[in-house]
Design a protein around this motif. Structure first.
Motif, PDB file in Angstrom:
ATOM      1  N   CYS A  36     -10.567  -5.867  -4.888  1.00  0.00           N
ATOM      2  CA  CYS A  36      -9.493  -5.694  -3.902  1.00  0.00           C
ATOM      3  C   CYS A  36      -8.512  -4.635  -4.395  1.00  0.00           C
ATOM      4  N   GLY A  37      -8.922  -3.401  -4.337  1.00  0.00           N
ATOM      5  CA  GLY A  37      -8.026  -2.331  -4.723  1.00  0.00           C
ATOM      6  C   GLY A  37      -8.789  -1.165  -5.300  1.00  0.00           C
TER       7      GLY A  37
ATOM      8  N   CYS B 166      -5.248  -5.393  -6.159  1.00  0.00           N
ATOM      9  CA  CYS B 166      -4.222  -5.668  -5.153  1.00  0.00           C
ATOM     10  C   CYS B 166      -3.170  -6.660  -5.644  1.00  0.00           C
TER      11      CYS B 166
ATOM     12  N   CYS C 165      -9.324  -3.625   4.216  1.00  0.00           N
ATOM     13  CA  CYS C 165      -9.632  -4.972   3.735  1.00  0.00           C
ATOM     14  C   CYS C 165     -10.422  -5.747   4.785  1.00  0.00           C
TER      15      CYS C 165
ATOM     16  N   SER D 151      -0.303  -1.213  -4.710  1.00  0.00           N
ATOM     17  CA  SER D 151      -0.403  -1.465  -6.149  1.00  0.00           C
ATOM     18  C   SER D 151      -0.228  -0.209  -6.997  1.00  0.00           C
TER      19      SER D 151
END
Length: 115
Positions: free
Chosen positions: A14-15, A52, A72, A106
């Motif tokens: 996630c990122g 994230c 996402c 982030s």
């Protein structure tokens, strides 16, 4: 729609997450709806750089799920955003942005920018 194995993932994929101006506004609104103690808990969780800041490591879930960015929502379901744990779910063509991002969650936008 087939589901992804996110509950066992710990948010490692996630990122970095690009966000548009509208998505950032929606995220800020969602954060303000959170109880103050929960925001502090999320903010203080230790995580890898670039992952994230909104993935709740204790609960194994996205803390802003209802306001999560479009990338996402698309992740794992498009051929250029494959989930490495369940690649067979990616049945759609390549995902393309519809609006240019203004930055990266982030990295460009952290907890200090989202008050």
């Amino acid at each position: 729609m087939e589901s992804l194995p996110c509950a066992s993932c710990k948010g490692l994929c996630c990122g970095p997450v690009p966000v548009t101006q509208q998505e950032l506004k929606d995220i800020k609104n969602r954060i303000m709806e959170m109880p103050h103690q929960y925001r502090l808990k999320l903010k203080n969780q230790l995580r890898y750089y670039g992952t994230c800041i909104f993935y709740d490591l204790d609960k194994n879930k996205c803390s802003i799920h209802s306001a999560r960015p479009s990338i996402c929502r698309a992740f794992g379901h498009y051929s250029n955003l494959i989930c490495f744990r369940k690649p067979e779910v990616a049945k759609k063509q390549n995902w393309n942005v519809t609006e240019n991002p203004i930055g990266i969650l982030s990295v460009d936008y952290t907890w200090k920018n989202l008050k």
